[in-house]
Design an enzyme around this catalytic site. Sequence first.
Site, PDB file in Angstrom:
ATOM      1  N   SER A   1      13.515  13.343   5.833  1.00  0.00           N
ATOM      2  CA  SER A   1      14.482  13.377   5.698  1.00  0.00           C
ATOM      3  C   SER A   1      14.705  13.464   4.142  1.00  0.00           C
ATOM      4  O   SER A   1      14.291  12.389   3.516  1.00  0.00           O
ATOM      5  CB  SER A   1      15.526  12.324   6.137  1.00  0.00           C
ATOM      6  OG  SER A   1      16.795  12.581   6.203  1.00  0.00           O
TER       7      SER A   1
ATOM      8  N   HIS B   1      18.606  19.352   0.109  1.00  0.00           N
ATOM      9  CA  HIS B   1      18.478  18.902   1.164  1.00  0.00           C
ATOM     10  C   HIS B   1      17.744  19.385   2.412  1.00  0.00           C
ATOM     11  O   HIS B   1      17.393  20.429   2.182  1.00  0.00           O
ATOM     12  CB  HIS B   1      19.866  18.619   2.125  1.00  0.00           C
ATOM     13  CG  HIS B   1      19.377  18.934   3.668  1.00  0.00           C
ATOM     14  ND1 HIS B   1      19.436  19.343   4.983  1.00  0.00           N
ATOM     15  CD2 HIS B   1      19.357  17.004   4.230  1.00  0.00           C
ATOM     16  CE1 HIS B   1      19.831  19.059   5.762  1.00  0.00           C
ATOM     17  NE2 HIS B   1      18.946  17.850   5.726  1.00  0.00           N
TER      18      HIS B   1
ATOM     19  N   THR C   1      12.703  17.813   8.404  1.00  0.00           N
ATOM     20  CA  THR C   1      11.838  18.095   9.870  1.00  0.00           C
ATOM     21  C   THR C   1      11.577  17.270  10.854  1.00  0.00           C
ATOM     22  O   THR C   1      11.069  16.140  10.409  1.00  0.00           O
ATOM     23  CB  THR C   1      10.792  18.884   9.343  1.00  0.00           C
ATOM     24  OG1 THR C   1       9.848  18.921   8.193  1.00  0.00           O
ATOM     25  CG2 THR C   1      10.683  20.599   8.673  1.00  0.00           C
TER      26      THR C   1
ATOM     27  N   HIS D   1      15.452  31.378  -1.159  1.00  0.00           N
ATOM     28  CA  HIS D   1      16.155  31.909  -0.179  1.00  0.00           C
ATOM     29  C   HIS D   1      14.530  32.625   0.535  1.00  0.00           C
ATOM     30  O   HIS D   1      13.848  32.944   1.805  1.00  0.00           O
ATOM     31  CB  HIS D   1      17.163  33.463   1.008  1.00  0.00           C
ATOM     32  CG  HIS D   1      18.299  32.224   0.990  1.00  0.00           C
ATOM     33  ND1 HIS D   1      18.780  32.323   2.323  1.00  0.00           N
ATOM     34  CD2 HIS D   1      19.406  31.486   0.435  1.00  0.00           C
ATOM     35  CE1 HIS D   1      20.451  31.479   2.642  1.00  0.00           C
ATOM     36  NE2 HIS D   1      20.682  31.178   1.301  1.00  0.00           N
TER      37      HIS D   1
ATOM     38  N   HIS E   1      37.275  21.344   7.441  1.00  0.00           N
ATOM     39  CA  HIS E   1      38.870  20.921   6.379  1.00  0.00           C
ATOM     40  C   HIS E   1      38.842  21.570   5.342  1.00  0.00           C
ATOM     41  O   HIS E   1      39.868  22.338   5.296  1.00  0.00           O
ATOM     42  CB  HIS E   1      38.666  19.563   7.170  1.00  0.00           C
ATOM     43  CG  HIS E   1      37.761  18.839   6.158  1.00  0.00           C
ATOM     44  ND1 HIS E   1      36.824  18.358   7.028  1.00  0.00           N
ATOM     45  CD2 HIS E   1      38.177  18.275   5.341  1.00  0.00           C
ATOM     46  CE1 HIS E   1      35.636  17.280   6.031  1.00  0.00           C
ATOM     47  NE2 HIS E   1      37.001  17.251   4.842  1.00  0.00           N
TER      48      HIS E   1
ATOM     49  N   GLY F   1      19.865   2.518  16.238  1.00  0.00           N
ATOM     50  CA  GLY F   1      19.972   1.959  15.702  1.00  0.00           C
ATOM     51  C   GLY F   1      19.007   2.028  14.084  1.00  0.00           C
ATOM     52  O   GLY F   1      17.946   0.423  14.074  1.00  0.00           O
ATOM     53  N   GLY F   2      18.617   3.017  13.213  1.00  0.00           N
ATOM     54  CA  GLY F   2      18.373   3.225  12.640  1.00  0.00           C
ATOM     55  C   GLY F   2      18.437   2.248  10.851  1.00  0.00           C
ATOM     56  O   GLY F   2      19.662   1.722  11.485  1.00  0.00           O
ATOM     57  N   ASN F   3      18.347   2.683   9.941  1.00  0.00           N
ATOM     58  CA  ASN F   3      17.706   1.533   8.971  1.00  0.00           C
ATOM     59  C   ASN F   3      19.451   2.477   8.240  1.00  0.00           C
ATOM     60  O   ASN F   3      19.325   3.416   7.751  1.00  0.00           O
ATOM     61  CB  ASN F   3      17.119   1.747   8.426  1.00  0.00           C
ATOM     62  CG  ASN F   3      17.821   0.614   6.551  1.00  0.00           C
ATOM     63  OD1 ASN F   3      18.503   1.169   6.075  1.00  0.00           O
ATOM     64  ND2 ASN F   3      16.909  -0.473   7.083  1.00  0.00           N
TER      65      ASN F   3
END
Length: 280
Positions: A104, A118, A121, A151, A181, A263-265
Amino acid sequence: MIELDEQQQAARTWFESLRDAICAEFEAIEAEAGSDAKFDYTPWDRTDPNGAPGGGGVRGVIKGKVFEKAGVNVSTVGGSFEGEFAKTIHGAGENPNFFATGISLVAHMANPHVPAVHMNTRFLVTTKRWFGGGADLNPPIPYAEDTAEFHAAMQAACDAHDPQHYPRFKEWADEYFYIPHRKVHRGVGGIFYDHLEGDWDANFAFTQDVGRAFLDIFPKLVRRRMGMAFSEAERQQQLEWRGRYAEFNLIYDRGTLFGLKTGGNIDAILMSLPPVTAWS
């Protein structure tokens, strides 16, 4: 440590090698700008709620002259989804056990003319096995040339595998990276895909090509724009745009929710947030 089968290990090895290549390229860009900024790597371990080893990962962050804040995380985790959350995950409704490995990346740039970006995968195993991810460009000051080239790179990666991938995954990104929103898109799009299962070798090859396409095109866009002069008004425009980015990631982003629910960091999960923002 969690035990990995052949496919799980191959995916993990790829994501880690892609991380190394991306970080080396970002550091090279910093050096070209006269900066000695390097990535700071922080390993972390996860314990599954049932007490079993749950894997972990490495959080890499660079703060430099070009990359105001960029994070590149790789994690490999396993365990059990808790409660109702299991029913929201592909293939986990009947059996909550899971495995996930992936990369990530989020880059927030110092110069507002350089697009933020961003990329993510991943490979997940429940009662099914599938890949997901994509990449999307997030410029505070959009340039049609940059958008078209980004693109085109994503389309080339898609077209090499299936001519239906790009139109489908582009539309998916347009739908996903939308802030209801605010009634605006988060950026200028890219591709997004999920639950890509069936032919494991073909899907893994496609996921690798998405990573290679990102590594090829994004540094080109950075080098094109990083030396441009910018005004205080353009910096303010960037800061306010970052507020929209933060809103999306905290309210709608599936990856943020997945990390929190498994429960990730926390520092790695919230790495995507920009270093400075403004709301007016």
